[in-house]
Structures are given as structure tokens and as C-alpha cells.
Write a protein that holds these residues in place. Structure first.
Motif, short mmCIF file in Angstrom:
data_model
loop_
_atom_site.label_atom_id
_atom_site.label_comp_id
_atom_site.label_asym_id
_atom_site.label_seq_id
_atom_site.Cartn_x
_atom_site.Cartn_y
_atom_site.Cartn_z
N ILE A 1 0.84 -1.21 0.00
CA ILE A 1 0.00 0.00 0.00
C ILE A 1 0.87 1.26 0.00
N GLY A 2 2.18 1.04 -0.18
CA GLY A 2 3.12 2.16 -0.24
C GLY A 2 3.83 2.39 1.08
N LYS A 3 4.98 3.05 1.01
CA LYS A 3 5.80 3.36 2.19
C LYS A 3 6.09 2.12 3.04
N GLY A 4 6.26 0.98 2.36
CA GLY A 4 6.63 -0.25 3.07
C GLY A 4 5.50 -0.92 3.83
N SER A 5 4.28 -0.41 3.70
CA SER A 5 3.16 -1.01 4.43
C SER A 5 2.38 -1.98 3.57
N LEU A 6 1.77 -2.94 4.25
CA LEU A 6 1.03 -3.99 3.55
C LEU A 6 -0.40 -4.07 4.06
N LEU A 7 -1.27 -4.53 3.17
CA LEU A 7 -2.69 -4.65 3.50
C LEU A 7 -3.12 -6.08 3.17
N ALA A 8 -3.85 -6.72 4.06
CA ALA A 8 -4.31 -8.09 3.80
C ALA A 8 -5.81 -8.11 3.63
N ASP A 9 -6.24 -8.65 2.51
CA ASP A 9 -7.67 -8.89 2.30
C ASP A 9 -7.92 -10.27 2.87
N THR A 10 -8.98 -10.44 3.60
CA THR A 10 -9.21 -11.76 4.21
C THR A 10 -10.57 -12.29 3.81
N PRO A 11 -10.72 -13.60 3.76
CA PRO A 11 -12.03 -14.15 3.46
C PRO A 11 -13.00 -13.72 4.56
N GLY A 12 -14.22 -13.39 4.24
CA GLY A 12 -15.17 -12.90 5.25
C GLY A 12 -15.57 -13.97 6.25
N PHE A 13 -15.43 -13.62 7.52
CA PHE A 13 -16.00 -14.48 8.57
C PHE A 13 -17.21 -13.71 9.06
N ASN A 14 -18.38 -14.23 8.85
CA ASN A 14 -19.55 -13.43 9.17
C ASN A 14 -19.84 -13.30 10.65
N ARG A 15 -19.51 -14.34 11.39
CA ARG A 15 -19.81 -14.29 12.82
C ARG A 15 -18.65 -14.94 13.57
N PRO A 16 -17.59 -14.18 13.83
CA PRO A 16 -16.42 -14.79 14.48
C PRO A 16 -16.79 -15.39 15.83
N GLU A 17 -16.24 -16.57 16.09
CA GLU A 17 -16.44 -17.22 17.39
C GLU A 17 -15.65 -16.46 18.44
N ILE A 18 -16.21 -16.38 19.63
CA ILE A 18 -15.45 -15.74 20.71
C ILE A 18 -14.63 -16.82 21.41
N MET A 19 -13.30 -16.66 21.35
CA MET A 19 -12.40 -17.70 21.85
C MET A 19 -11.84 -17.34 23.23
N SER A 20 -12.14 -16.16 23.70
CA SER A 20 -11.51 -15.68 24.94
C SER A 20 -11.90 -16.55 26.13
N ASP A 21 -11.09 -16.50 27.19
CA ASP A 21 -11.48 -17.21 28.40
C ASP A 21 -12.39 -16.32 29.24
N ILE A 22 -13.17 -16.95 30.10
CA ILE A 22 -14.20 -16.23 30.85
C ILE A 22 -13.61 -15.10 31.69
N SER A 23 -12.52 -15.39 32.40
CA SER A 23 -12.00 -14.40 33.34
C SER A 23 -11.43 -13.17 32.63
N GLY A 24 -10.98 -13.34 31.40
CA GLY A 24 -10.38 -12.19 30.71
C GLY A 24 -11.35 -11.47 29.78
N PHE A 25 -12.60 -11.93 29.76
CA PHE A 25 -13.54 -11.41 28.75
C PHE A 25 -13.86 -9.92 28.94
N ALA A 26 -14.12 -9.51 30.17
CA ALA A 26 -14.50 -8.10 30.40
C ALA A 26 -13.40 -7.15 29.94
N ALA A 27 -12.15 -7.57 30.10
CA ALA A 27 -11.03 -6.69 29.74
C ALA A 27 -10.95 -6.45 28.24
N LEU A 28 -11.74 -7.18 27.46
CA LEU A 28 -11.74 -6.97 26.02
C LEU A 28 -12.70 -5.85 25.61
N PHE A 29 -13.36 -5.24 26.60
CA PHE A 29 -14.28 -4.13 26.35
C PHE A 29 -13.66 -2.84 26.91
#
Ligand code: GDP
Ligand code: ZN
Length: 311
Positions: free
Chosen positions: A227-255
Motif C-alpha cells: 500500500i506504499g511506504k513499506g506497508s502492507l494490507l491483507a484482504d481476508t475471506p469474510g467471517f460473518n460471525r467470528p467465534e469468541i475464543m476468549s477465556d471467561i475471566s479475561g472477557f471483560a477486559a476486552l471491552f
């Protein structure tokens, strides 16, 4: 001009193709040319990497040898330790995640947006939200989405390929970081956006060949684009509803809404899940609390051997 060719080079894996890896080398680092020249090599990997159990994915920084400059072939003999790793899609050394969410067609979906945000937070990568198809709604409605996301704790940029609102500030933002992954559900306009940013790619979008694309989409791998100046961009296949993989105790900290409060507050129990525990000091009067609550209740139900309030 010194065009002495190096015997070994360092590069980045930009795509995986069957048993091969495509490695891009910034030739400027290895010659004294004034102009940066990026060369892509079709590479295999030395067996010893497999023995060491080192997997190589898109985004990995690798070292190549046995370089055949005429046919652009080389062999990977070593890989640098990763700074980060995104599991879905599998991309190493991601420095930013741009989550594309359309305001219309399909309409904005808070839960889906939150799931993408949680995925980024869980990988410890700061997300940026790109509100796509801005031309489909009124400015006042667009502003209300931007404000809503601000209250969640996130920056957003509205874009439209129609009015050419894909402004330079977005490109500049991508250029400020090494590797941005474009995430988001399918149909929101990710490919259209990439085509707008890098017109020479001319990737097929769903308006061009919807049927064909559906087939391509399921099998397509991640690919990195310059994308110029040494930076890269990744197009990814669409995941429509990503699974939440986090553990219970750390979940709140993701907000961010919880994080902002937890800097100064300490609930009575150290392992408080901020549900209905006595001595919970969290102010639950924020928009995404209901999403947090439903998700954590579901996680508790599926993770614990006993159903109930065993906090
Ligand atoms: P992807 O699946 O996220 O890669 O989405 P595509 O780039 O294939 O776009 C899906 C559809 O949305 C296509 O029909 C595009 O023409 C349309 N689209 C993309 N961007 C915009 C936009 O900014 N405004 C409008 N009105 N339509 C758009
Ligand atoms: Zn609490």
C-alpha cells in the motif's frame, strides 16, 4: 549503480500457494539502488524448518537462500520469531486490524461488529472501524454511528467508493503501520475498497461476478498487498460471525467500557465477572453491557461442568 546480488535475503511471506510460499523482498535493502524495488519469489522451505516444528504463515519474516534471480525462485531457511499472530485468518505480525462494517446493505449490526472487535482485542491488536457504504445513509445517521462507536471506545472512519470518499487519510493511516488486516463480514465492500486503494489489482467484487466469487471466496487464501511506504494490507475471506475464543475471566477486559472503569475500581471479589456479584462496583449502564452479559452467561453455561452461579 551497484547491482551485486545478495546470496541470502530477508523478506515477508505475502501469500501461500499450494506447497509454495510467495516471499516479497525489498530489494533496496540489498542493493544500492535509489529506487525501492520489491521482488516476489516463489519459495520452498528447507526440511529442517519442519523438523524444528516451525510453521510459516502469511506475514512471517523469513530468510531465503539459493536465490535464482532469473526465475524468481528461492528457498526459505529460517524464520524470525513472530511479534503477534492472528488465528482466524492466520496472519503473523499483524500490527493493525481494520474492521469493515457497512452502514446499509447489509445494515449495521451491533453484535456482529462487537464480535469482530472482540477478536481484535483478544489478539491484543488495536482495531480501527471502517464504516462502509456511507453514501447509502444521511450524514446525520452516519454521525450517530460514529458517536455510538466512540462511546464503545473506538475510532471509526466513514468511506464510500461511490463518492470517492476513500480519502487520503485512510491510506495514510494504513501507511503508518506495517501490516493491516482488513476484516469484516462478506458483502460489506472490502474488495471494492482495496480496488479503490490499489486500482492496479482489479480484484473481482461481488457486483462483478457474484456467482464466481462465492466459489472463490470459500477457498481463497489471505494475500498481502503493498500500500506504499513499506506497508502492507491483507484482504481476508469474510467471517460473518467470528467465534469468541476468549477465556471467561479475561472477557471483560476486552471491552474498553470495562477497562476504563477497572483502572480505578476494584470489585469486592478479585475474580468478579461483573454480573450480579455482591460488591461489584462496575456501572453497567452502557450500551454493550447486554451483549457482554448474554455472551458471558453463554460462556459460563458451556464451559463449566455445573450450571449456576459458581463465580
Ligand atoms: P466484500 O465481500 O466485503 O469484499 O464486498 P464487495 O467489495 O464484493 O462489495 C459488495 C457489494 O457492495 C458490491 O455490489 C459493491 O458494488 C457494493 N459496494 C461496495 N462498496 C460500496 C459503497 O461504498 N457504496 C455502495 N452503495 N455500494 C458499495
Ligand atoms: Zn465486578
Amino acid at each position: 549503480m551497484n547491482k551485486k546480488k545478495a546470496n541470502t535475503c530477508k523478506g515477508i511471506v505475502v501469500a501461500l500457494k499450494a506447497n509454495f510460499l510467495i516471499v516479497e523482498i525489498d530489494y533496496q535493502e540489498y542493493s544500492h539502488d535509489l529506487f525501492s524495488e520489491k521482488i516476489r519469489f516463489l519459495c520452498t522451505r528447507r526440511r529442517k524448518l519442519e523438523y524444528k516444528g516451525l510453521s510459516i504463515d502469511v506475514g512471517d519474516i523469513v530468510f531465503v537462500e539459493s536465490i535464482d534471480y532469473r526465475n524468481n525462485r528461492a528457498v526459505i531457511f529460517d524464520v524470525e520469531p513472530r511479534k503477534s499472530f492472528l488465528i482466524r485468518p492466520a496472519v503473523a505480525n499483524v500490527t493493525s486490524i481494520a474492521i469493515c462494517i457497512s452502514v446499509e446493505e447489509p445494515s449495521f449490526d451491533s453484535e456482529q461488529t462487537s464480535r469482530f472487535l472482540i477478536t481484535a482485542e483478544d489478539a491484543n491488536i488495536k482495531p480501527l472501524i471502517i464504516l462502509t457504504k456511507a453514501d447509502l445513509i444521511k450524514k446525520i445517521d452516519l454521525d450517530s454511528y460514529v458517536n455510538k462507536l466512540k462511546l464503545w471506545g473506538y475510532d471509526s472512519i466513514a468511506v464510500s467508493i461511490k463518492n470517492n470518499q476513500v480519502n487520503n487519510s485512510l491510506i495514510e493511516r494504513f501507511r503508518q503501520t506495517k501490516l493491516t488486516v482488513l476484516a469484516g463480514p462478506s458483502g460489506v465492500g472490502k474488495t471494492s475498497l482495496i480496488n479503490c486503494l490499489i486500482p492496479s489489482l482489479a480484484l473481482p467484487t461481488s457486483s462483478v461476478s457474484k456467482k464466481l466469487r462465492r466459489g472463490i471466496h470459500t477457498t481463497r487464501h489471505v494475500e498481502l498487498f503493498s500500500i506504499g511506504k513499506g506497508s502492507l494490507l491483507a484482504d481476508t475471506p469474510g467471517f460473518n460471525r467470528p467465534e469468541i475464543m476468549s477465556d471467561i475471566s479475561g472477557f471483560a477486559a476486552l471491552f474498553p467500557e470495562f477497562r476504563a472503569q477497572l483502572i480505578d475500581l476494584k470489585c469486592k471479589f478479585r475474580n468478579c465477572l461483573h454480573r450480579d456479584e455482591p460488591g461489584c462496583l462496575i456501572n453497567k449502564n452502557f450500551e454493550r453491557y447486554s451483549f457482554y452479559r448474554e455472551t458471558i452467561d453463554e460462556m459460563i453455561k458451556t464451559h463449566l461442568p455445573f450450571q449456576g452461579d459458581s463465580v
